[in-house]
Design a protein around this motif. Structure first.
Motif, short mmCIF file in Angstrom:
data_model
loop_
_atom_site.label_atom_id
_atom_site.label_comp_id
_atom_site.label_asym_id
_atom_site.label_seq_id
_atom_site.Cartn_x
_atom_site.Cartn_y
_atom_site.Cartn_z
N THR A 1 2.56 6.10 -2.88
CA THR A 1 3.36 7.28 -3.35
C THR A 1 3.79 7.24 -4.61
OG1 THR A 1 5.27 5.60 -2.48
CG2 THR A 1 4.22 6.91 -1.00
N GLU A 2 3.87 6.22 -5.66
CA GLU A 2 4.38 6.03 -6.80
C GLU A 2 3.32 6.48 -7.81
OE1 GLU A 2 7.09 5.86 -8.00
OE2 GLU A 2 8.43 5.78 -6.10
N LYS A 3 3.61 7.46 -8.85
CA LYS A 3 2.69 7.85 -9.81
C LYS A 3 2.56 6.98 -11.02
CE LYS A 3 2.61 12.83 -8.78
NZ LYS A 3 2.91 14.20 -9.13
N GLN A 4 3.74 6.30 -11.39
CA GLN A 4 3.90 5.35 -12.59
C GLN A 4 4.26 3.96 -11.76
OE1 GLN A 4 6.91 6.73 -15.04
NE2 GLN A 4 5.59 8.52 -15.83
N LEU A 5 3.25 3.13 -11.65
CA LEU A 5 3.44 2.28 -10.89
C LEU A 5 3.97 0.97 -11.92
CD1 LEU A 5 0.12 1.89 -8.68
CD2 LEU A 5 2.21 2.45 -7.95
N ASP A 6 4.78 -0.12 -11.36
CA ASP A 6 4.92 -1.13 -11.98
C ASP A 6 3.96 -2.41 -11.82
OD1 ASP A 6 7.34 -2.72 -13.55
OD2 ASP A 6 6.55 -4.15 -12.06
N VAL A 7 3.68 -3.08 -12.99
CA VAL A 7 2.56 -3.99 -12.76
C VAL A 7 2.89 -5.11 -11.76
CG1 VAL A 7 3.69 -5.55 -14.43
CG2 VAL A 7 1.12 -5.74 -14.08
N SER A 8 4.09 -5.27 -11.24
CA SER A 8 4.31 -6.39 -10.19
C SER A 8 3.90 -5.77 -9.03
CB SER A 8 6.10 -6.77 -10.38
OG SER A 8 6.65 -5.32 -9.89
N VAL A 9 4.05 -4.69 -8.54
CA VAL A 9 3.46 -4.03 -7.56
C VAL A 9 2.00 -4.51 -7.38
CG1 VAL A 9 3.34 -2.16 -5.88
CG2 VAL A 9 5.01 -2.42 -7.35
N LEU A 10 1.11 -4.27 -8.12
CA LEU A 10 -0.41 -4.59 -8.12
C LEU A 10 -0.46 -5.78 -8.14
CD1 LEU A 10 -1.45 -1.88 -10.67
CD2 LEU A 10 -2.03 -1.89 -8.39
N ASP A 11 0.19 -6.82 -8.81
CA ASP A 11 0.19 -8.02 -8.81
C ASP A 11 0.39 -8.74 -7.43
OD1 ASP A 11 -0.32 -10.64 -9.80
OD2 ASP A 11 1.43 -11.10 -10.33
N CYS A 12 1.60 -8.13 -6.69
CA CYS A 12 1.85 -8.62 -5.22
C CYS A 12 0.57 -8.16 -4.28
CB CYS A 12 2.97 -8.05 -5.11
SG CYS A 12 4.43 -8.42 -5.82
N ARG A 13 0.20 -6.95 -4.53
CA ARG A 13 -0.90 -6.67 -3.55
C ARG A 13 -2.09 -7.76 -3.86
NH1 ARG A 13 -3.50 -0.71 -2.60
NH2 ARG A 13 -4.44 -1.06 -4.73
N ALA A 14 -2.56 -7.70 -5.14
CA ALA A 14 -3.66 -8.83 -5.38
C ALA A 14 -3.50 -10.22 -4.86
CB ALA A 14 -3.87 -8.84 -6.63
N ASP B 1 1.04 -1.41 0.03
CA ASP B 1 0.05 0.09 -0.08
C ASP B 1 0.89 1.22 0.01
OD1 ASP B 1 -2.31 -1.36 0.12
OD2 ASP B 1 -2.60 -1.39 2.02
N SER B 2 1.98 0.98 0.68
CA SER B 2 2.83 2.45 0.66
C SER B 2 3.27 2.67 -0.54
CB SER B 2 3.93 1.98 1.78
OG SER B 2 4.98 2.96 1.80
N VAL B 3 3.75 1.76 -1.38
CA VAL B 3 4.43 1.82 -2.67
C VAL B 3 3.55 2.49 -3.59
CG1 VAL B 3 5.68 0.61 -4.58
CG2 VAL B 3 6.06 0.05 -2.33
N ILE B 4 2.15 1.71 -3.51
CA ILE B 4 1.09 2.08 -4.57
C ILE B 4 0.65 3.69 -4.43
CG2 ILE B 4 -1.20 1.75 -5.14
CD1 ILE B 4 -0.76 -1.30 -5.10
#
Length: 529
Positions: free
Chosen positions: A33-46, A28-31
C-alpha cells in the motif's frame, strides 16, 4: 502513514510471538500500500522470510533495501547475513566491502581517538596484530603521532606475515617506537639479529626463520642474556654443536625449540653451562650424516625438564638414561623415529606420551630389572603410531591399574594391536573415560565399533580412518543415547555408504571428515564426498 506504522507494529508483535505467517501478512500489507517505504519494513519482512526458511525471498528484499537505501547499513547487513546462510561467504564479504565503500553508517562519524579516553583506545589496540598496528600509522598524522608515543604497542615485533623484505631502517624505526623495550621478536626473514638483541635488552621471546649461519646465531643469541623462549623454525638450520653452545650461554632459557638440526660425526657437542631453568626442549634432527650423539650428558644438565620432544635421534641412548633421576619430573615425552630404548614406565611424573616409529618400547619394558618398581600412576594422554613392538601387556602397564585418568588414546597403525587386542582393550574398560580416540587401521570392524560405542560414554572425538567399517558402525557411534560425540573422521573408509555419510553430516553439533586421500608427488589431496 500512521496506519502503516500501526500495521507494522502489529507485524512486529506477531514476529516476537513467533507467529511468522501472521507477521508476514502484516508486512506484505504495508509494502503493497505504501509508495515510499521505510527501510525497516523491508528489513522486518526479510527477517520473517528468514525464519520461514525462504532465504531467496529474504535475499530479494535485502537487495531491494540496498538499491533503494544505499547509505543505510541495514540492507548490507541483512543481505550479507542471508548470503552467509546460503553458504556464499565470499559474496557476502563483497557486499560488506561494497557497503563500506558507500560509507554507510552514522552521518556524524567521529575519530575514536578524540572521543574515547586514551587508556581505553590503547586497550583496544593492544588486541590487534602487529601488522594491523603498522597499518594504523597510515590513517592520519594524529594517529601516527599517538601510536609513536605509545611504546607498549610496539613491544611485540611480529614480522612473520610480512610480504616484502624488511629493511634495517624499518626494524630500527619500530625499536625506537617501543623505546627499546621490545620483549618479543618473530621473523621468517633474515634481519640483522645482532643489532636487534644489542638494542633490546628486555628481549625474552625470540622466534626466527632461515638465513643465519651457526656462527651468527651463536654470536647474536649469546648477547640476549634475558632470553626465556627461543624457537628456531624448520627453515633455520643449526648444528647440534651450535645448539649446545646456545643452551650453554642462555642460562635463563625456559623453552627452547630447534626444528632443523644437523649432526656430523666429526664434531661432538659439549653440553656445558647452567641449563637448570630449562623446562621445555624440542630437537628435530633432519640430517645426521651417520652421527650418533649421546643423550645422557644433556639429560644430566636439565634436571628440571618437564616437556621433551626428540625426532630423528639415531643414538642408541635409553630414555630415561641409566644415571639416576635425571628425568624424574618429566610430564610430557614426544619421540619420533627414535632408535634408543624407551622405558616410559620408569618415569614417575609422566602424563603425556607420544611415540611415532619407536620400536624399542617392549624391549626396554621386558629388560627392566624389577617390574614391580615401575610407575603405576597411569598416563592421561597416550599416542602410539607405528609402534610395532608394543603388545597388550605393555599397554596395560602404561595406562596403569586405574583407567579413569586416560583421556586421550591414539593407536593408529600399531601392528601388534590386533582385533583380539582391541576387543580386550574395550572389554577391560581402558577406553571408558577416553575423550579423544584414534583407532585408524585395518583392524577395526563394525562389531568392535558397536562394542566401543556402548562402553565409551565420554567420547567426544574419534578417528577411524582407513578401516573396513560400514554405515552400521557409523550410525552406532552417532546415534548412541546421551552421546557427546563432536568430531568423527572416516577418511578412506570405502565401505561407508553415502546415505550414512549424509545421515551423520546433518546431525547437529557433529563435525564429520570424510573422503579419500590421494598422494600426488609430495602433496596430499583430500576429496570430500
Amino acid at each position: 502513514m500512521d496506519a502503516s506504522n500501526q500495521i507494522q507494529k502489529l507485524g512486529q508483535q506477531e514476529y516476537r510471538r513467533k507467529n511468522y505467517h501472521a507477521a508476514l501478512n502484516f508486512f506484505d500489507s504495508v509494502i503493497s500500500t505504501e509508495k515510499q517505504l521505510d527501510v525497516s519494513v523491508l528489513d522486518c519482512r526479510a527477517a520473517t522470510y528468514e525464519k520461514l526458511g525462504d532465504l531467496h525471498a529474504a535475499l530479494k528484499d535485502g537487495r531491494r533495501m540496498i538499491s533503494g537505501y544505499k547509505t543505510d547499513c541495514a540492507g548490507y547487513l541483512r543481505t550479507g547475513k542471508i548470503l552467509q546462510l546460503l553458504d556464499k561467504d565470499s559474496v557476502a564479504l563483497g557486499i560488506y566491502k561494497y557497503g563500506l565503500r558507500k560509507k554507510c553508517g552514522p552521518s556524524r562519524a567521529k575519530d575514536p581517538l578524540t572521543v574515547l579516553p586514551l587508556e581505553i583506545a590503547q586497550m583496544i589496540m593492544s588486541f590487534l596484530d602487529f601488522r594491523h598496528i603498522v597499518s594504523l600509522t597510515r590513517v592520519s598524522t594524529s594517529w601516527r603521532d599517538y601510536l609513536k608515543s605509545t611504546p607498549r604497542l610496539w613491544a611485540n615485533l611480529d614480522f612473520s606475515k610480512a610480504k616484502s623484505n624488511i629493511s634495517r631502517s624499518a626494524v630500527q624505526k619500530y625499536i625506537l617506537f617501543s623505546g627499546r623495550t621490545v620483549a618479543r621478536l618473530t621473523t621468517q626473514q633474515s634481519i640483522n639479529l645482532q643489532h636487534v638483541v644489542t638494542q633490546c635488552k628486555n628481549l625474552e621471546h625470540l622466534q626466527i626463520g632461515g638465513g643465519y649461519s651457526n656462527a651468527s646465531l651463536i654470536k647474536a643469541i649469546s648477547i640476549a642474556r634475558n632470553l626465556k623462549c627461543l624457537l628456531l623454525r624448520s627453515r633455520c638450520e643449526a648444528s647440534l654443536d651450535c645448539i649446545s653452545q646456545i643452551l650453554g650461554v642462555c642460562t635463563n632459557l625456559a623453552r627452547a625449540e630447534f626444528h632443523s638440526v644437523t649432526s656430523t660425526p666429526s664434531i661432538v657437542p659439549k653440553w656445558q653451562g647452567d641449563m637448570s631453568r630449562l623446562r621445555t626442549l624440542v630437537v628435530k634432527v633432519t640430517s645426521d650424516q651417520g652421527s650418533k650423539p649421546l643423550f645422557d650428558p644433556l639429560m644430566l644438565k636439565i634436571p628440571e625438564i618437564r616437556e621433551l620432544s626428540l625426532a630423528g635421534w639415531k643414538s642408541r641412548t635409553a630414555i630415561p638414561p641409566a644415571s639416576g633421576l635425571a628425568m624424574s619430573r618429566l610430564v610430557k615425552l614426544q619421540l619420533s623415529d627414535f632408535k634408543g630404548d624407551v622405558s616410559p614406565l620408569a618415569l614417575p611424573s609422566l602424563r603425556t606420551l607420544d611415540l611415532d616409529t619407536c620400536m624399542n618400547i617392549m624391549h626396554a619394558f621386558s629388560n627392566h630389572a624389577n617390574q614391580s618398581d615401575l610407575r603405576t600412576d597411569g598416563i592421561a594422554e597416550l599416542s602410539l603410531s607405528c609402534a610395532s613392538a608394543l603388545d597388550l601387556h605393555c599397554l596395560v602397564w602404561l595406562v596403569g591399574p586405574n583407567f579413569d585418568g586416560l583421556k586421550k588414546l591414539h593407536l593408529p597403525q600399531c601392528i601388534e594391536i590386533t582385533d583380539t587386542c582391541l576387543r580386550t582393550i574395550i572389554s577391560m574398560g581402558i577406553i571408558d573415560h577416553v575423550v579423544d580416540l584414534d583407532l585408524s587401521g585395518p583392524r577395526l570392524t563394525d562389531h568392535l565399533v558397536q562394542l566401543l560405542a556402548f562402553r565409551a560414554f565420554r567420547l567426544e572425538r574419534i578417528k577411524v580412518a582407513s578401516t573396513p567399517i560400514t554405515g552400521v558402525g557409523v550410525k552406532a557411534l552417532v546415534t548412541k543415547p546421551g552421546s557427546k560425540l563432536q568430531y568423527l573422521d572416516i577418511t578412506d573408509c570405502s565401505h561407508v555408504s553415502s546415505d550414512a555419510i549424509a545421515f551423520a553430516r546433518h546431525l547437529k553439533g557433529l563435525t564429520l571428515k570424510c573422503g579419500q586421500e590421494k598422494f600426488y608427488g609430495k602433496k596430499k589431496k583430500v576429496r570430500y564426498e
